[in-house]
Enzyme design. Sequence first.
Site, PDB file in Angstrom:
ATOM      1  N   GLU A  58       5.402  -6.766 -74.760  1.00  0.00           N
ATOM      2  CA  GLU A  58       3.950  -6.838 -74.697  1.00  0.00           C
ATOM      3  C   GLU A  58       3.331  -5.573 -74.076  1.00  0.00           C
ATOM      4  O   GLU A  58       3.702  -5.169 -72.976  1.00  0.00           O
ATOM      5  CB  GLU A  58       3.511  -8.081 -73.908  1.00  0.00           C
ATOM      6  CG  GLU A  58       2.014  -8.265 -73.776  1.00  0.00           C
ATOM      7  CD  GLU A  58       1.285  -8.314 -75.109  1.00  0.00           C
ATOM      8  OE1 GLU A  58       1.716  -9.053 -76.005  1.00  0.00           O
ATOM      9  OE2 GLU A  58       0.279  -7.598 -75.259  1.00  0.00           O
TER      10      GLU A  58
ATOM     11  N   THR B 199      -0.634  -8.092 -81.211  1.00  0.00           N
ATOM     12  CA  THR B 199       0.751  -8.601 -81.262  1.00  0.00           C
ATOM     13  C   THR B 199       1.093  -9.119 -82.653  1.00  0.00           C
ATOM     14  O   THR B 199       2.184  -8.863 -83.172  1.00  0.00           O
ATOM     15  CB  THR B 199       0.939  -9.786 -80.290  1.00  0.00           C
ATOM     16  OG1 THR B 199       0.418  -9.427 -79.026  1.00  0.00           O
ATOM     17  CG2 THR B 199       2.403 -10.146 -80.142  1.00  0.00           C
TER      18      THR B 199
ATOM     19  N   HIS C  41       0.399  -8.324 -70.129  1.00  0.00           N
ATOM     20  CA  HIS C  41      -0.782  -8.412 -71.004  1.00  0.00           C
ATOM     21  C   HIS C  41      -2.042  -8.206 -70.174  1.00  0.00           C
ATOM     22  O   HIS C  41      -2.123  -8.657 -69.043  1.00  0.00           O
ATOM     23  CB  HIS C  41      -0.812  -9.793 -71.670  1.00  0.00           C
ATOM     24  CG  HIS C  41      -1.796  -9.892 -72.800  1.00  0.00           C
ATOM     25  ND1 HIS C  41      -3.163  -9.901 -72.606  1.00  0.00           N
ATOM     26  CD2 HIS C  41      -1.610  -9.962 -74.132  1.00  0.00           C
ATOM     27  CE1 HIS C  41      -3.764  -9.973 -73.781  1.00  0.00           C
ATOM     28  NE2 HIS C  41      -2.853 -10.016 -74.724  1.00  0.00           N
TER      29      HIS C  41
ATOM     30  N   ASP D  98       4.622  -3.579 -78.666  1.00  0.00           N
ATOM     31  CA  ASP D  98       3.817  -4.110 -79.768  1.00  0.00           C
ATOM     32  C   ASP D  98       2.560  -3.294 -80.063  1.00  0.00           C
ATOM     33  O   ASP D  98       2.169  -3.124 -81.209  1.00  0.00           O
ATOM     34  CB  ASP D  98       3.521  -5.612 -79.585  1.00  0.00           C
ATOM     35  CG  ASP D  98       2.670  -5.935 -78.367  1.00  0.00           C
ATOM     36  OD1 ASP D  98       2.461  -5.058 -77.512  1.00  0.00           O
ATOM     37  OD2 ASP D  98       2.222  -7.108 -78.269  1.00  0.00           O
ATOM     38  N   HIS D  99       1.917  -2.766 -79.015  1.00  0.00           N
ATOM     39  CA  HIS D  99       0.681  -1.993 -79.200  1.00  0.00           C
ATOM     40  C   HIS D  99       0.326  -1.387 -77.854  1.00  0.00           C
ATOM     41  O   HIS D  99       0.997  -1.670 -76.861  1.00  0.00           O
ATOM     42  CB  HIS D  99      -0.466  -2.876 -79.702  1.00  0.00           C
ATOM     43  CG  HIS D  99      -0.622  -4.142 -78.906  1.00  0.00           C
ATOM     44  ND1 HIS D  99      -1.217  -4.174 -77.673  1.00  0.00           N
ATOM     45  CD2 HIS D  99      -0.203  -5.409 -79.155  1.00  0.00           C
ATOM     46  CE1 HIS D  99      -1.168  -5.410 -77.188  1.00  0.00           C
ATOM     47  NE2 HIS D  99      -0.552  -6.178 -78.067  1.00  0.00           N
TER      48      HIS D  99
HETATM   49  C1  GP9 Z   1      -0.408 -14.198 -77.418  1.00  0.00           C
HETATM   50  C2  GP9 Z   1       0.217 -12.879 -77.305  1.00  0.00           C
HETATM   51  C3  GP9 Z   1      -0.770 -11.818 -76.937  1.00  0.00           C
HETATM   52  O1  GP9 Z   1       0.379 -15.182 -77.958  1.00  0.00           O
HETATM   53  O2  GP9 Z   1       0.939 -12.580 -78.433  1.00  0.00           O
HETATM   54  O3  GP9 Z   1      -1.535 -11.407 -77.980  1.00  0.00           O
HETATM   55  P1  GP9 Z   1      -2.293  -9.991 -78.028  1.00  0.00           P
HETATM   56  O4  GP9 Z   1      -3.622 -10.176 -77.372  1.00  0.00           O
HETATM   57  O5  GP9 Z   1      -1.469  -8.980 -77.309  1.00  0.00           O
HETATM   58  O6  GP9 Z   1      -2.391  -9.697 -79.469  1.00  0.00           O
HETATM   59 MN    MN Z   2       0.360  -8.002 -77.531  1.00  0.00          MN
END
Ligand code: GP9
Ligand code: MN
Length: 634
Positions: A254, A298, A413, A472-473
């Site tokens: 994350e 994500t 996050h 992921d980003h």
């Molecule tokens: C939520 C998690 C976070 O299930 O995948 O999402 P994001 O805000 O990073 O896209």
């Molecule tokens: Mn994410």
Amino acid sequence: MSRINWPKHSVLVIAVLATWLTTYFGYLTSFNLSIDNMIQQLILFINPLSFLLLIYGIGLFIKTTKRRNAYLVTISVITSVIMFSNAVFYRFFSDFITIPLLFQTNNFGDLSSSVMANIHGTDIFFFTDVVIVALAVKYIPQPTENSRQFKMGRRLYFIATAALFMVNLGLAEAQRPQLLTRSFDRELLVKNIGTYNYHIYDLIVQSKSHAQRVLADGSELSEVENYIHANHKEPSVEMFEDAKGRNIINISLESLQSFVINNEMDGHEITPFLNSLTKDKDTFYFDNFYHQTGLGKTSDAEFIVENSIYPRNGSAVFFTHSGNTYDSMSEKLAQNGYFTNVMHANNRSFWNRDIMYKALGIEKFYDVESYTIGEGQAVNWGMKDIPYFEQSVEMMKDMPKPFASRMITLTNHHPFDLDDEDMLIPPYTSNSKTLNKYFQTARYLDESIKVLFDELKESGLYDNSIIVMYGDHYGISENHNKAMGMYLDKEVTAFDNAELQKVPFYIHIPGNGKGKVMHELGGQMDVRPTVLNLVGIDTKEDLQFGSDLFSKEHEDFVIFRDGRFVTDKYVYAHEVCYDAETGEPTDAELCAPYIERASTELDYSDTIINGDLLRFKDGQDDNEKKLPEMKGKE
Ligand code: GP9
Ligand code: MN
């Protein structure tokens, strides 16, 4: 009753109030909506109102009393049926109804029996407003008027309705920025704009994509195929089958960006375990790897990793195109004997995962309900990564082998909150609270990966698995450029911002011995072809935009979803062509051929998604999709 002198439009007011309150009590009794603060409670309370004022208010245009009454009763029936159906549906899906699901008809046989089993006698409550409205229209006299004064009043009524809607939306946006464009979660939509508005929103989103799909035909597919085949790169022979038959553990890290890897913050190592892997003989660490996500964050990363196709611009493809046919990595792995699953300790409808995973052919989704979140085991968005990994490995022990698990971490996050006991390093000290805390949650994420490795070794799963990990980003957006500049000790330009889209990518193959740091320029699009080649699955005929990162033919060219791109020589960002070496602007002409390629490629990718073109590909059968697993309380 008729002896009482009812004020004008009492029936309308009663109808709105009755349905409003029935809806609100329905929210409280039938759905498990998490409400964190008073503002959210207030939003939940007012959110049905603007829609009800509008829909009942249309009755003010109906001249004959009889027809108007029939209209009011009909509306109360429709709204009750909507709430009632959602409540029954929610009992086994923990989710709200969405249109694509209603079109996935081949499971309706099972559905109808589950529906019957999930209707409760108390559901009659949802029709309370119908009774009230019926009584009101029967006993309360209604005015028949069409004076100028009435028309004026009617206009004011609709202006007030619109204003109320704007206030609702404003409050909701403040709680959830980009609520409608990112459309995270049906639960969030219902909580913020209400069930009725949510259904209208869903209808618009789904019909837009449906229209494009209807107009598409197979001929567009051959054009895209020609482009993709012309750019095909032969995967590496040397790495072919290097991980054949092993379990695949593919982890979404994350918000983890590459700038924290092998770096320090005020003398503290940020990711000691991930740093050690960069020097490990069984690990390939890619230090020139970029995320290619858009608003779907994500879920976009998941989409890319599964399909090697670009996500959508300006919306989350997990929401807009969950009815499409895909040729996902999971589906291919399942065809090759893997048990495919996703493990993520969050609500199953977040990012529409429950539905999209079916389209991607993922066999099982271990969502939040598969986990036990003990005291102190949740923070910020949900379950902490360390207990999450511990419990996940327990579940892996029981999975059929080989398995392919995609794992999605959560603690690192935004807004990067952490309990004191999990802060392994102090915060940074800049003007950005976000960046200050980010280092600490990144440090925690690193620790959780170490725990995962230990647990895998202890469980005996380690030696026969490979561990793939990708950021992921971004976690730190351009809004924090000033603080980032302080940390990096330079002024952050558009060039630097593009460079900051680098995310770590690891492939760890226990016992492999060939591991090294790879400088190949790549992106998330390359994960699917790279991993499938490692386990010995051919992807030559597949429609994918990425290619094997180990291939000698792999091209140094990464296109971002927003049109920026990076090559070994140039970086193109905000319409400026930069020299990759110096970071200085250079002759725009040098970027021109790549600009052209980037936009062609993004267009082709959009064409595939919008036209649902993969359904025309040989061997694809659109009817195979199933509804998400039933989760009845039988
Ligand atoms: C939520 C998690 C976070 O299930 O995948 O999402 P994001 O805000 O990073 O896209
Ligand atoms: Mn994410």
